[in-house]
Design a protein around this motif. Structure first.
Motif, PDB file in Angstrom:
ATOM      1  N   ASN A  76       3.868   8.058  -7.385  1.00 31.50           N
ATOM      2  CA  ASN A  76       4.651   9.326  -6.857  1.00 31.50           C
ATOM      3  C   ASN A  76       6.162   8.656  -6.338  1.00 31.50           C
ATOM      4  O   ASN A  76       6.629   9.695  -5.667  1.00 31.50           O
ATOM      5  CB  ASN A  76       3.840   9.742  -5.739  1.00 31.50           C
ATOM      6  N   ASN A  77       6.391   7.582  -6.423  1.00 27.98           N
ATOM      7  CA  ASN A  77       7.667   7.018  -6.058  1.00 27.98           C
ATOM      8  C   ASN A  77       8.288   6.179  -6.940  1.00 27.98           C
ATOM      9  O   ASN A  77       7.552   5.450  -7.611  1.00 27.98           O
ATOM     10  CB  ASN A  77       7.375   6.469  -4.598  1.00 27.98           C
ATOM     11  N   SER A  78       9.545   6.072  -7.152  1.00 29.89           N
ATOM     12  CA  SER A  78      10.195   5.140  -7.855  1.00 29.89           C
ATOM     13  C   SER A  78      10.004   3.730  -7.453  1.00 29.89           C
ATOM     14  O   SER A  78       9.542   3.480  -6.266  1.00 29.89           O
ATOM     15  CB  SER A  78      11.645   5.337  -8.053  1.00 29.89           C
ATOM     16  N   LEU A  79      10.334   2.572  -8.338  1.00 26.95           N
ATOM     17  CA  LEU A  79       9.886   1.233  -7.871  1.00 26.95           C
ATOM     18  C   LEU A  79      11.165   0.326  -7.596  1.00 26.95           C
ATOM     19  O   LEU A  79      12.161   0.612  -8.197  1.00 26.95           O
ATOM     20  CB  LEU A  79       9.072   0.458  -9.129  1.00 26.95           C
ATOM     21  N   LYS A  80      10.947  -0.315  -6.882  1.00 35.17           N
ATOM     22  CA  LYS A  80      12.213  -1.188  -6.424  1.00 35.17           C
ATOM     23  C   LYS A  80      12.048  -2.640  -6.997  1.00 35.17           C
ATOM     24  O   LYS A  80      12.919  -3.482  -6.857  1.00 35.17           O
ATOM     25  CB  LYS A  80      12.242  -1.442  -4.870  1.00 35.17           C
ATOM     26  N   GLN A  81      10.872  -2.988  -7.434  1.00 33.93           N
ATOM     27  CA  GLN A  81      10.615  -4.219  -8.043  1.00 33.93           C
ATOM     28  C   GLN A  81       9.748  -4.106  -9.359  1.00 33.93           C
ATOM     29  O   GLN A  81       9.094  -3.346  -9.486  1.00 33.93           O
ATOM     30  CB  GLN A  81       9.853  -5.025  -6.923  1.00 33.93           C
ATOM     31  N   SER A 121      -5.039  13.896  -7.500  1.00 27.53           N
ATOM     32  CA  SER A 121      -3.696  13.905  -7.000  1.00 27.53           C
ATOM     33  C   SER A 121      -3.688  13.095  -5.827  1.00 27.53           C
ATOM     34  O   SER A 121      -4.535  13.193  -5.012  1.00 27.53           O
ATOM     35  CB  SER A 121      -3.322  15.172  -6.751  1.00 27.53           C
ATOM     36  N   ASN A 122      -2.557  12.549  -5.735  1.00 27.95           N
ATOM     37  CA  ASN A 122      -2.037  11.791  -4.320  1.00 27.95           C
ATOM     38  C   ASN A 122      -3.089  10.928  -4.011  1.00 27.95           C
ATOM     39  O   ASN A 122      -3.620  10.756  -2.722  1.00 27.95           O
ATOM     40  CB  ASN A 122      -1.737  12.792  -3.135  1.00 27.95           C
ATOM     41  N   ILE A 123      -3.674   9.953  -4.881  1.00 28.87           N
ATOM     42  CA  ILE A 123      -4.732   8.948  -4.300  1.00 28.87           C
ATOM     43  C   ILE A 123      -4.031   7.673  -4.263  1.00 28.87           C
ATOM     44  O   ILE A 123      -2.815   7.573  -4.930  1.00 28.87           O
ATOM     45  CB  ILE A 123      -5.902   9.145  -5.250  1.00 28.87           C
ATOM     46  N   TYR A 136     -11.119  15.890  -8.030  1.00 34.72           N
ATOM     47  CA  TYR A 136     -10.255  16.274  -8.908  1.00 34.72           C
ATOM     48  C   TYR A 136      -9.935  17.687  -9.155  1.00 34.72           C
ATOM     49  O   TYR A 136     -10.781  18.426  -8.800  1.00 34.72           O
ATOM     50  CB  TYR A 136     -10.545  15.638 -10.340  1.00 34.72           C
ATOM     51  N   ASN A 137      -8.694  18.053  -9.779  1.00 34.68           N
ATOM     52  CA  ASN A 137      -8.498  19.326 -10.319  1.00 34.68           C
ATOM     53  C   ASN A 137      -8.450  19.528 -11.902  1.00 34.68           C
ATOM     54  O   ASN A 137      -8.087  18.412 -12.566  1.00 34.68           O
ATOM     55  CB  ASN A 137      -7.121  19.665  -9.794  1.00 34.68           C
ATOM     56  N   PRO A 161       0.867  -1.245  -0.119  1.00 35.55           N
ATOM     57  CA  PRO A 161       0.059  -0.038   0.055  1.00 35.55           C
ATOM     58  C   PRO A 161       1.048   1.311   0.089  1.00 35.55           C
ATOM     59  O   PRO A 161       0.308   2.323  -0.600  1.00 35.55           O
ATOM     60  CB  PRO A 161      -0.708  -0.216   1.308  1.00 35.55           C
ATOM     61  N   ASN A 162       1.896   1.351   0.783  1.00 33.35           N
ATOM     62  CA  ASN A 162       2.665   2.413   0.667  1.00 33.35           C
ATOM     63  C   ASN A 162       3.569   2.960  -0.557  1.00 33.35           C
ATOM     64  O   ASN A 162       4.099   3.786  -0.812  1.00 33.35           O
ATOM     65  CB  ASN A 162       3.779   2.241   1.895  1.00 33.35           C
ATOM     66  N   GLU A 163       3.266   1.820  -1.647  1.00 34.34           N
ATOM     67  CA  GLU A 163       3.945   2.232  -2.881  1.00 34.34           C
ATOM     68  C   GLU A 163       3.057   2.476  -4.033  1.00 34.34           C
ATOM     69  O   GLU A 163       3.221   2.400  -5.073  1.00 34.34           O
ATOM     70  CB  GLU A 163       4.959   1.015  -3.328  1.00 34.34           C
ATOM     71  N   LYS A 164       1.687   2.671  -3.580  1.00 34.24           N
ATOM     72  CA  LYS A 164       0.513   2.629  -4.465  1.00 34.24           C
ATOM     73  C   LYS A 164      -0.073   4.008  -4.602  1.00 34.24           C
ATOM     74  O   LYS A 164      -1.157   4.043  -5.197  1.00 34.24           O
ATOM     75  CB  LYS A 164      -0.473   1.744  -4.093  1.00 34.24           C
ATOM     76  N   GLU A 165       0.727   4.857  -4.032  1.00 31.97           N
ATOM     77  CA  GLU A 165       0.300   6.477  -4.085  1.00 31.97           C
ATOM     78  C   GLU A 165       0.352   6.982  -5.527  1.00 31.97           C
ATOM     79  O   GLU A 165       1.506   6.893  -6.141  1.00 31.97           O
ATOM     80  CB  GLU A 165       0.813   7.467  -3.146  1.00 31.97           C
TER      81      GLU A 165
END
Length: 730
Positions: free
Chosen positions: A559-564, A529-531, A582-583, A507-511
């Motif tokens: 919003n973050n790079s992937l390690k896998q 954004s940021n969902i 939404y915006n 979950p912490n990598e799914k933003e």
């Protein structure tokens, strides 16, 4: 002539003498208070126009003119703030420093209020038969309704009447009014009258009933060095007329110009005024290179970036001045405040004369920002972002340290020599933009969910139901943040809601940020954004009507790079759309690595449908998605990047990539990568520096092999065009 000038001086003296002694005592006290502030506080106060900090009492006086109209003049204690910006300067951009004392002198004087200036504009409009809307727009664009001078291109007064090596609208106007030029420099009313007299003269004897009819007269009035720049400035006047504007004056008043949305120039005139070629140094920039005012850089190293402001004047006026070979000044780039448009004046391989110190000129890139002392509102987000994006590109290219106040590094002009420039530059904001790098990396995707699937029986082929009711993007580990694309055709009976998920990620990598828009335009994009995934799109959480056969495009930016290694999926669902706001717009998330721009595409060419080649298929989309596909690319400052996903077989063993409507050979230059669907980018076959059309081969000769294709245009595109991928045997 002398009588008019004497009358003006008497009026000015009367205003000054009528200021109360109490006001001046309070002003002097306030001056002392201001001395305790440091420069940063001066700048912040100046930008915020905090009247209570600058002067508790605005000096003002009302007098009655010869027609019985009450004229109001305002005077503020701007001494401390202006001096913190302009004290002890020697700046080649502004006449070796003599301009700054003049700026201070003009801003110390009692200045007509907005009410009084409107009266002057209306009087001049009636006297010379020029629409007051035209006069108001000129005053806004040129000086923010401020009687000041000279500008960077030697313009004077509220209407910017110029007197330089290539134009003399100041002299022409003075002659028409039978006044000395100094009167027009000093007196706002006469300056406005002079501008109106010139416009009436340029318009000729034929009536001009519509605002649009004044375009040619406005071009001539602008006093710029060539026809292209004159058209640019005239178009800027019309932009203000059409959209209206709101700004603040240095005297604490809010200036509002009403919009005239029905004003419309012909497409031919707009296109002519906006024609341009792109910079070969930085594709988002327009190329408008000067033939003078620079030196050869030879093999000297570039290690410094220098920010400037223009001080007074305009974007077009600055470009014009740098084309004047008598000016002996230039910069590499100029950036417009209203929209962040960038024009290149000097190639980066050459030395621009911008810093006033040779040791810094020869090692640096200099950039002018369209910000003026008279309009502190003009440090716009668009301009700052465009500036920081460009600085990011060149700091990466030349290894310039992204540190402020260092050499090598990033400097303001005033950190090189004693100068006002870059004025109230908001360094913290700009540096934040510079360091907020968005490196979204391509992961070889161009997935599709197509309504064509209704033509096929269940379990038709090994790929069923991918490409019909679901699809998937392969994501790879990388230091860059991944982004995936889907193209979605609505089917009200089975696919009017779409669930996006990366089920194998924690979950912490799914933003993510999710952008959705219509297939054929980026004008109506929306961004969540940021969902956190999973996320369901549908009619209740978007502004779109999701009816049969409508095509939409979807971008999912992590919003973050992937390690896998993992997969991002999209699947048709009956579940309720996710509740989220939404915006409008998607621009902030559309820029990808190296400054490329997503164009709302995720096209696919699948052999699932090729057995229908000889049949008459009742679909407006046929044979798109089977034997060919198409992507629409809109003009943009950024270079476009488009994607195709292609399944090769004996019927379609090769693919032709083309942009048949793109006339410019330069703009058809591309870099292409082709790779198998499930492998990382570094395993791609690369076609560098090619010109469309281009024929490519599959990475795997086996029937049914999936290839993903990335087309990176080497230059920005100046017109709306279609990018096509076609099976040669079609």
């Amino acid at each position: 002539m002398k009588l008019h000038y004497l009358k003006y001086l008497i009026t000015l003296l009367s205003i000054t003498l009528l200021m109360s002694n109490d006001t001046y005592a309070e002003t002097n006290q306030k001056q002392s208070e201001l001395k305790i502030y440091q420069n940063d506080v001066f700048q912040e106060t100046f930008l915020l126009l905090d009247i209570n900090k600058l002067d508790k009492a605005i000096g003002k006086i009302d007098i009655i003119d010869e027609d019985g109209y009450k004229l109001r003049y305002r005077q503020r204690d701007l001494e401390g703030v202006i001096d913190s910006v302009t004290r002890h300067t020697l700046d080649e951009h502004h006449g070796d420093g003599e301009d700054y004392p003049l700026w201070r002198e003009y801003l110390r004087r009692p200045h007509p209020s907005l009410q009084t200036l409107r009266h002057f504009l209306e009087q001049a409009a009636q006297e010379f038969g020029v629409p007051v809307t035209i006069l108001e727009a000129i005053a806004q664009v040129e000086t923010n309704w401020t009687q000041i001078g000279p500008s960077i291109d030697r313009g004077w007064g509220i209407m910017h009447l110029v007197q330089n090596h290539y134009a003399d609208t100041l002299g022409e106007a003075a002659t028409r009014l039978n006044l000395d030029t100094q009167v027009l420099k000093d007196d706002a009313r006469q300056n406005i009258r002079g501008a109106a007299a010139l416009l009436a003269h340029y318009a000729g004897d034929d009536p001009l009933p519509r605002l649009e009819d004044w375009f040619e007269a406005l071009k001539q009035f602008s006093g710029l060095v060539n026809d292209e720049l004159r058209e640019m400035q005239a178009l800027r006047y019309y932009d203000i007329i059409k959209t209206g504007s709101q700004s603040h004056t240095l005297w604490g008043e809010t200036l509002i110009l009403e919009s005239h949305p029905n004003v419309s120039l012909t497409p031919e005139r707009i296109n002519r005024a906006r024609r341009s070629s792109r910079s070969t140094d930085y594709a988002p920039a327009i190329s408008n290179l000067t033939t003078c005012n620079y030196s050869s850089r030879s093999s000297r190293t570039i290690d410094t970036w220098v920010n400037h402001w223009i001080g007074t004047g305009t974007y077009a006026g600055t470009i014009s001045w740098f084309h004047n070979c008598n000016a002996k000044v230039s910069s590499h780039f100029v950036i417009r405040a209203s929209d962040g448009e960038i024009t290149q004046i000097v190639q980066v391989k050459n030395i621009a004369w911008h810093a006033g110190v040779w040791d810094y000129n020869k090692r640096s890139i200099g950039v002018e920002h369209e910000v003026t002392l008279a309009n502190p509102d003009t440090w716009t987000t668009q301009m700052l972002e465009a500036s920081a994006n460009m600085a990011r590109y060149f700091t990466d290219k030349y290894g310039i340290p992204r540190t402020h106040s260092t050499t090598p590094g990033i400097l303001g002009h005033n950190e090189i020599k004693s100068t006002a420039c870059p004025g109230t530059f908001p360094w913290d904001i700009w540096m934040n933009y510079l360091n907020q790098e968005e490196n979204y990396a391509w992961h070889g995707n161009g997935s599709i969910i197509s309504y064509h699937g209704r033509l096929l029986p269940k379990n038709a082929g090994a790929d069923w139901p991918y490409g019909i009711t679901k699809d998937v993007v392969q994501l790879h580990p990388s230091d860059d943040k991944p982004v995936g694309f889907f193209q979605w055709q609505i089917n009200e009976d089975g696919c009017s809601r779409l669930m996006l998920d990366a089920p194998y990620l924690p979950p912490n990598e799914k933003e993510v940020d999710i952008t959705m828009g219509r297939w054929d335009t980026r004008d109506h994009d929306i961004t969540f954004s940021n969902i956190t995934l999973p996320f369901i799109l549908g009619e209740t959480n978007t502004p779109f009507t999701l009816s049969n056969e409508n095509w939409f495009v979807v971008k999912v930016a992590f919003n973050n790079s992937l390690k896998q290694k993992t997969r991002l999926g999209a699947i048709c669902t009956d579940a309720l759309p996710t509740t989220a706001s939404y915006n409008p717009g998607g621009d902030n998330a559309l820029i990808m690595k190296d400054g490329y721009k997503w164009n709302g595409n995720a096209s696919v060419i699948s052999h699932l449908f090729r057995h229908l080649r000889d049949q008459v298929v009742d679909s407006l989309d046929w044979p798109y998605g089977a034997f060919r596909d198409i992507i629409l690319v809109a003009p943009s400052e950024e270079k476009p990047m488009v994607f195709f996903q292609w399944q090769s077989d004996a019927i379609c063993p090769q693919l032709i990539l083309d942009a048949p409507d793109l006339i410019s050979d330069l703009e058809r230059q591309v870099d292409v990568q082709v790779k198998a669907w499930d492998v990382p980018n570094d395993e791609a076959v690369v076609y560098n520096d090619k010109t469309l059309p281009l024929t490519i081969d599959s990475t795997n000769p086996k029937d049914g092999s999936w290839n993903v294709i990335q087309i990176k245009f080497r230059h920005a595109i100046s017109e709306s065009v279609s990018i096509e991928a076609i099976c040669p045997l079609l």
